[in-house]
Design a protein around this motif. Structure first.
Motif, mmCIF file in Angstrom:
data_model
loop_
_atom_site.group_PDB
_atom_site.id
_atom_site.type_symbol
_atom_site.label_atom_id
_atom_site.label_comp_id
_atom_site.label_asym_id
_atom_site.label_seq_id
_atom_site.Cartn_x
_atom_site.Cartn_y
_atom_site.Cartn_z
ATOM 1 N N ASP A 9 0.863 -1.179 0.000
ATOM 2 C CA ASP A 9 0.000 0.000 0.000
ATOM 3 C C ASP A 9 0.902 1.232 0.000
ATOM 4 N N ARG A 10 0.780 2.083 -1.039
ATOM 5 C CA ARG A 10 1.661 3.249 -1.117
ATOM 6 C C ARG A 10 1.453 4.187 0.069
ATOM 7 N N ASN A 11 0.300 4.133 0.684
ATOM 8 C CA ASN A 11 0.046 4.923 1.888
ATOM 9 C C ASN A 11 0.461 4.167 3.147
ATOM 10 N N CYS A 12 1.502 3.344 3.013
ATOM 11 C CA CYS A 12 1.935 2.519 4.145
ATOM 12 C C CYS A 12 2.604 3.380 5.215
ATOM 13 N N VAL A 63 13.417 11.313 -8.720
ATOM 14 C CA VAL A 63 12.433 12.331 -9.042
ATOM 15 C C VAL A 63 12.680 12.814 -10.465
ATOM 16 N N THR A 64 11.669 12.713 -11.326
ATOM 17 C CA THR A 64 11.779 13.151 -12.710
ATOM 18 C C THR A 64 10.934 14.406 -12.924
ATOM 19 N N LYS A 65 10.933 14.908 -14.168
ATOM 20 C CA LYS A 65 10.123 16.088 -14.478
ATOM 21 C C LYS A 65 8.632 15.808 -14.271
ATOM 22 N N ASP A 66 8.243 14.531 -14.408
ATOM 23 C CA ASP A 66 6.844 14.177 -14.161
ATOM 24 C C ASP A 66 6.464 14.344 -12.694
ATOM 25 N N ASN A 67 7.488 14.387 -11.833
ATOM 26 C CA ASN A 67 7.226 14.477 -10.389
ATOM 27 C C ASN A 67 7.427 15.882 -9.836
ATOM 28 N N LEU A 68 7.503 16.863 -10.696
ATOM 29 C CA LEU A 68 7.680 18.235 -10.224
ATOM 30 C C LEU A 68 6.607 18.661 -9.219
ATOM 31 N N PRO A 69 5.340 18.235 -9.373
ATOM 32 C CA PRO A 69 4.348 18.589 -8.347
ATOM 33 C C PRO A 69 4.718 18.098 -6.946
ATOM 34 N N VAL A 70 5.467 16.984 -6.857
ATOM 35 C CA VAL A 70 5.908 16.505 -5.546
ATOM 36 C C VAL A 70 6.819 17.540 -4.903
ATOM 37 N N LEU A 71 7.765 18.048 -5.683
ATOM 38 C CA LEU A 71 8.685 19.049 -5.152
ATOM 39 C C LEU A 71 7.958 20.339 -4.821
ATOM 40 N N ARG A 72 7.023 20.748 -5.675
ATOM 41 C CA ARG A 72 6.270 21.975 -5.410
ATOM 42 C C ARG A 72 5.446 21.840 -4.132
ATOM 43 N N PHE A 73 4.893 20.645 -3.902
ATOM 44 C CA PHE A 73 4.115 20.408 -2.687
ATOM 45 C C PHE A 73 5.011 20.516 -1.454
ATOM 46 N N LEU A 119 -2.631 20.576 -6.690
ATOM 47 C CA LEU A 119 -1.228 20.234 -6.447
ATOM 48 C C LEU A 119 -1.115 18.895 -5.728
ATOM 49 N N MET A 120 -1.986 18.658 -4.724
ATOM 50 C CA MET A 120 -1.948 17.382 -4.009
ATOM 51 C C MET A 120 -2.311 16.226 -4.929
ATOM 52 N N TYR A 121 -3.331 16.421 -5.769
ATOM 53 C CA TYR A 121 -3.693 15.373 -6.721
ATOM 54 C C TYR A 121 -2.503 15.026 -7.614
ATOM 55 N N GLU A 122 -1.859 16.061 -8.153
ATOM 56 C CA GLU A 122 -0.755 15.840 -9.081
ATOM 57 C C GLU A 122 0.455 15.226 -8.379
ATOM 58 N N ALA A 123 0.696 15.656 -7.146
ATOM 59 C CA ALA A 123 1.857 15.160 -6.410
ATOM 60 C C ALA A 123 1.770 13.659 -6.167
ATOM 61 N N PHE A 124 0.560 13.168 -5.960
ATOM 62 C CA PHE A 124 0.401 11.746 -5.667
ATOM 63 C C PHE A 124 -0.011 10.935 -6.900
ATOM 64 N N ASP A 125 -0.168 11.631 -8.044
ATOM 65 C CA ASP A 125 -0.641 10.951 -9.251
ATOM 66 C C ASP A 125 0.482 10.207 -9.960
ATOM 67 N N HIS A 126 1.697 10.763 -9.957
ATOM 68 C CA HIS A 126 2.829 10.145 -10.636
ATOM 69 C C HIS A 126 3.877 9.730 -9.608
#
Length: 713
Positions: free
Chosen positions: A241-244, A665-675, A605-612
Motif C-alpha cells: 500500500d503506497r500509503n503505508c 524524481v523526474t520532471k513528471d514528479n515536479l508537483p511533488v517538489l512543489r508540494f 497540487l496534491m492530486y498531481e503530487a500523488f498521481d505520478h
C-alpha cells in the motif's frame, strides 16, 4: 473496590431491619455503601463507576429483570439479592452465567451474610485479573530480595539520590517493583512464549478471534517488521500500500525486497482514501509485475486498514480477491473492530479462515484501547511455522521487556472481553455521534459560519457509513460500491475555505490556525489537514473532554469574529516571533495562509503530487546500503530532479512516504517538489507553523536540503 450499591427501597419492617443491620455491619467491615434512589439510578451508577464491587437488592420487588440488566453492564459483578415471597426463579439457561447469590430475610444471619459478601467480592476482584497480570501483581506483593536486573532493585537505587527520589515519588512504588527481570521464572518468558506469558497470548487469541496472537512491547512499527521478516524472503516481491506506514519502508530497507505499489486515492481535503477494487485483481497485479524490473509474482501484501482518517475496507473482498497467499492488514489505528457489530466484515481477524491463505493483523493496543504506549499485538489466522516466526520475533524484541507493557496488553484484552467490551465501544460511539450532531446543530443555528463535519448529510444511526459513488460529501471521485466505510469514532472537522470538490473560496480558515489555537488551550489534535482537523473519540474520551472541545471551537469562532490580535488570541504563537506578529490579527493570519494555499492551487497540487510515482532506480534496501557506504551527498530540495533519493521523504501529517529510498524524481514528479516547497514556505513565512518533513532539513545557510545518492551510483 470495596464499594457496594444497596437498593434499599423495601417498605416491610422486617425487610428494613435486615437491610439496616446489613448496611451497618458492611460499613464496619470496611465497605463503602451507595444508596441509589431506584433501579434506573442503580444501573446508571454501574455504567459510570467501574469500581463497584457488588449490588444488593430485594428480589421480591425487582427479580430477574434487574439481574439481567446488571449482567448486561457487568456480567461478572456479584449480585446479592434477598427473597421472601417469590420462590419461582424462572431462570433461562442464558441466566446461569449471572453471578447471583440468594439470601433470606433472617436478622440473625446478617453477620454470616456479610462474611459471604466479603468473600464473593474478594473472589470477584481476584478473578477480574487475567493470568499474567495476576501473576505479576502477586509477585510484587511477595517483596522478594533479588540480586539480578534491573539495577534499581524495585526503586531502592532511586531513593539513594535526591533526583532519583523525585523520579520514584512521581511513578510510585508499584511501577518500580513491577519492573522485574526475565530471570523471574514464575512469570515465564515473553521470548519463549512460556508460562503466564503464553497464557496471556492464548487469552488474547480468544478475545480477538485469532488462531495465534503475539504481544509486542515496542509498538506496531516493530510488529510490522516481525511479520515482514517472516513473510517476505529476501529477493522476493511484495505488494505494498503506497500509503503505508514508514515502518514498512524500514522493513524494505532491512531486507532486499522488490516493492510493487498499490495506489490509494485521496480527496481535495488531503484525506487518504482506499485502494480501488480493480487494483486487487490478478490482471492488474500481473500488469504491475510486468512493468517492474526484477519483479516476480508477489509472496505477500501489506494493506493499511483502516486509513489514518478512519476509512475501512470491506476486508472480505480483499481476502478472497487478492491472489496472494499472505496478506497483512496494518490495523494499528483500529484494535477495537472485534468488539462491536458495526465493524463486522471490516477487519483482518473477522470471519473464518480463508483456505490456503495466512492473514496477519497488527494492532496498536495503546492507540485506541486502554494500554501503555508501545503496547502492540500481532494476530494470525492461518498456518505459520511458529519456530521460524519466533526467530524474527526474537530478532526485534528486547531481552529486557518492560512487564507492565505486557500486563497492559493483557488487561486491555480483558476489558474488551464479552459484553463489557461491546458496552465500552458503544459508549465511545455514542459520544462521537453526540459530538457530530452538536457540531451540525451549532452550524445550522449560526447566522454566518461555523465548523462542519466530514460525514453524510444524515447520520440518524451509528454505523460505518459507506462511501457511495453517487454521494458528494466524501469528495472522492466515483469510489467503488461496497468497498470503503467511514468509522464514526474518527471525527474530521471541516474548516471554512474549501468544499469537498476542492474549490477554494476567496477567504478561509486553514486547519493549522485552529489547531494552534486549540493547542494553546490544552487540546491536542491527532491530525491537521489543510482545512481539516481529526479527533479520535476513543474509550477514554468522556463527556467532559467532548464538551471542552466543543466549547473551545465556539471560543475560536468568537475570537475570530472579534478579530483579536495574535498577542491576545494566541500568546504562545506571539512569543515565537513578537516582531513578526506585533500588529497581526487572527483574521490576517488565517487569510495569509489561505492565500498561500490559493497561490499553489493546493487541491490540484496534491492530486498531481500523488498521481505520478517517482521512478524506482533501486530497491529501498539497495539505496540504504549505498548510504551506509557513504555514497550520498546533500542537494537543495529544489534541485532534486533526476537525482535518486537516499532517504524516504514524508511530511507529518499524515506520515505517508512521498518519495521512497532509491526512487528518482523526474520532471513528471515536479508537483511533488512543489508540494514539499509549499510546506517549507509556509513555515518560512509564518513562524510557528513549520511542517515536520522526514528526510528534508535545513542546512547551515537555512536552505531546505535532502540527501541523494552520488551520481556514480
Amino acid at each position: 473496590m470495596k464499594t457496594i450499591v444497596m437498593l434499599n427501597d423495601v417498605t416491610d419492617v422486617f425487610k428494613a431491619d435486615v437491610f439496616d443491620n446489613l448496611a451497618e455491619e458492611l460499613t464496619e467491615a470496611g465497605f463503602d455503601l451507595i444508596f441509589p434512589k431506584n433501579a434506573d439510578d442503580l444501573l446508571d451508577l454501574l455504567r459510570k463507576n467501574a469500581r463497584i464491587g457488588g449490588v444488593i437488592f430485594d428480589w421480591d420487588h425487582h427479580n430477574l429483570v434487574l439481574s439481567r440488566a446488571i449482567s448486561k453492564i457487568n456480567g461478572k459483578l456479584p449480585v446479592f439479592t434477598f427473597i421472601n415471597d417469590n420462590t419461582i426463579l424462572d431462570f433461562a439457561f442464558s441466566d446461569l452465567a449471572i453471578n447471583i447469590h440468594f439470601h433470606n430475610y433472617i436478622l440473625n444471619h446478617v453477620t454470616d451474610i456479610v462474611d459471604r459478601i466479603e468473600l464473593k467480592t474478594e473472589e470477584y476482584i481476584h478473578d477480574l485479573l487475567p493470568t499474567f497480570t495476576k501473576a505479576l501483581f502477586d509477585y510484587v506483593r511477595k517483596e522478594k530480595y533479588t540480586f539480578c536486573t534491573p539495577g534499581h532493585m524495585g526503586g531502592a537505587a532511586f531513593e539513594q539520590s535526591p533526583v532519583g527520589s523525585l523520579f520514584y515519588d512521581f511513578y510510585g512504588e508499584n511501577a518500580m517493583r513491577s519492573d522485574v527481570s526475565i530471570s523471574v521464572e514464575e512469570l515465564g518468558s515473553l521470548l519463549d512464549h512460556s508460562g503466564p506469558h503464553k497464557e496471556a497470548e492464548e487469552f488474547i487469541e480468544e478475545v480477538f478471534n485469532a488462531d495465534r496472537s503475539f504481544i509486542v512491547t515496542n509498538g506496531t512499527s516493530t510488529a510490522n517488521k516481525i511479520v515482514g521478516m517472516y513473510a517476505c524472503p529476501a529477493g522476493s516481491t511484495v505488494l505494498v500500500d503506497r500509503n503505508c506506514h514508514k515502518s514498512i519502508t524500514h522493513l524494505m530497507m532491512m531486507t532486499n525486497l522488490v516493492p510493487i505499489y498499490l495506489r490509494p486515492t485521496r480527496n481535495a481535503y488531503g484525506i487518504l482514501g482506499g485502494i480501488p477494487k480493480h487494483e486487487f485483481t490478478e490482471e492488474h497485479i500481473q500488469k504491475l509485475v510486468d512493468e517492474t524490473p526484477k519483479a516476480t509474482w508477489p509472496v505477500h501484501a501489506v494493506i493499511t486498514n483502516s486509513t489514518y482518517d478512519g476509512l475501512f475496507y470491506n476486508t472480505g473482498y480483499i481476502k478472497k480477491t487478492l491472489p496472494v497467499n499472505s496478506i497483512h492488514f496494518d490495523s494499528a489505528w483500529v484494535p477495537y473492530t472485534n468488539f462491536h457489530p458495526i465493524y463486522e466484515g471490516k477487519s483482518g481477524m473477522g470471519g473464518e479462515r480463508i483456505e490456503g491463505k495466512v492473514i496477519y493483523e497488527t494492532q496498536s493496543t495503546h492507540k485506541l484501547l486502554a494500554a501503555f504506549s508501545q503496547s502492540s499485538m500481532i494476530h494470525v489466522k492461518g498456518k505459520i511455522n511458529e519456530r521460524t516466526f519466533n526467530e524474527g520475533y526474537m530478532m526485534h524484541t528486547t531481552t529486557s521487556p518492560l512487564y507492565s507493557i505486557v500486563a497492559s496488553c493483557e488487561t486491555a484484552a480483558a476489558m474488551m472481553q464479552g459484553e463489557s467490551g461491546k458496552n465500552l465501544m458503544q459508549r465511545a460511539i455514542d459520544r462521537a455521534m453526540n459530538f457530530r450532531k452538536e457540531i451540525i446543530r451549532l452550524k445550522s443555528e449560526s447566522p454566518d459560519w461555523f465548523f462542519d463535519v466530514w460525514q453524510p448529510s444524515k447520520i440518524n444511526e451509528a454505523e460505518c457509513w459507506p462511501l457511495n459513488p453517487n454521494s458528494q460529501w466524501h469528495g472522492f471521485p466515483k469510489p467503488d460500491e461496497d468497498h470503503l466505510y467511514l468509522d464514526p469514532i474518527k471525527v474530521t472537522i471541516l474548516m471554512p475555505g474549501m468544499d469537498a470538490q476542492g474549490k477554494l473560496d476567496k477567504t478561509g480558515i486553514p486547519g493549522l490556525v485552529v489547531a494552534r489555537f486549540l493547542d494553546e488551550r490544552g487540546i491536542i489534535i491527532e491530525k491537521t489537514g489543510p482545512y481539516t482537523l481529526l479527533f479520535l473519540f476513543s474509550m477514554g474520551i468522556d463527556e467532559t473532554r467532548a464538551l471542552t472541545l466543543l466549547r473551545s471551537l465556539m471560543d475560536f469562532k468568537r475570537i475570530y469574529d472579534a478579530n483579536l490580535t495574535i498577542r491576545d488570541a494566541m500568546p504562545d504563537l506571539y512569543a515565537v516571533n513578537p516582531e513578526f506578529y506585533v500588529d497581526m490579527r487572527i483574521q490576517d493570519l488565517a487569510q495569509g495562509i489561505h492565500q498561500l494555499m490559493i497561490k499553489y492551487d493546493l487541491p490540484n497540487l496534491m492530486y498531481e503530487a500523488f498521481d505520478h510515482l517517482p521512478e524506482m532506480e533501486m530497491t529501498p534496501h539497495e539505496a540504504y546500503q549505498e548510504e551506509i557506504k557513504g555514497n550520498v551527498t546533500e542537494c537543495l530540495l529544489s534541485d532534486m530532479v533526476d537525482k535518486v533519493s537516499a532517504n524516504m521523504i514524508l511530511p507529518y501529517p499524515p506520515g505517508v512516504p512521498l518519495i521512497m529510498p532509491g526512487e528518482k524524481v523526474t520532471k513528471d514528479n515536479l508537483p511533488v517538489l512543489r508540494f514539499l516547497e509549499m510546506l517549507c514556505e509556509r513555515g518560512t513565512h509564518y513562524p510557528g507553523f513549520e511542517t515536520d518533513i522526514h528526510g528534508v532539513y535545513k542546512n547551515a545557510d537555512g536552505q531546505y536540503v535532502v540527501r541523494v545518492l552520488t551520481e556514480n551510483n
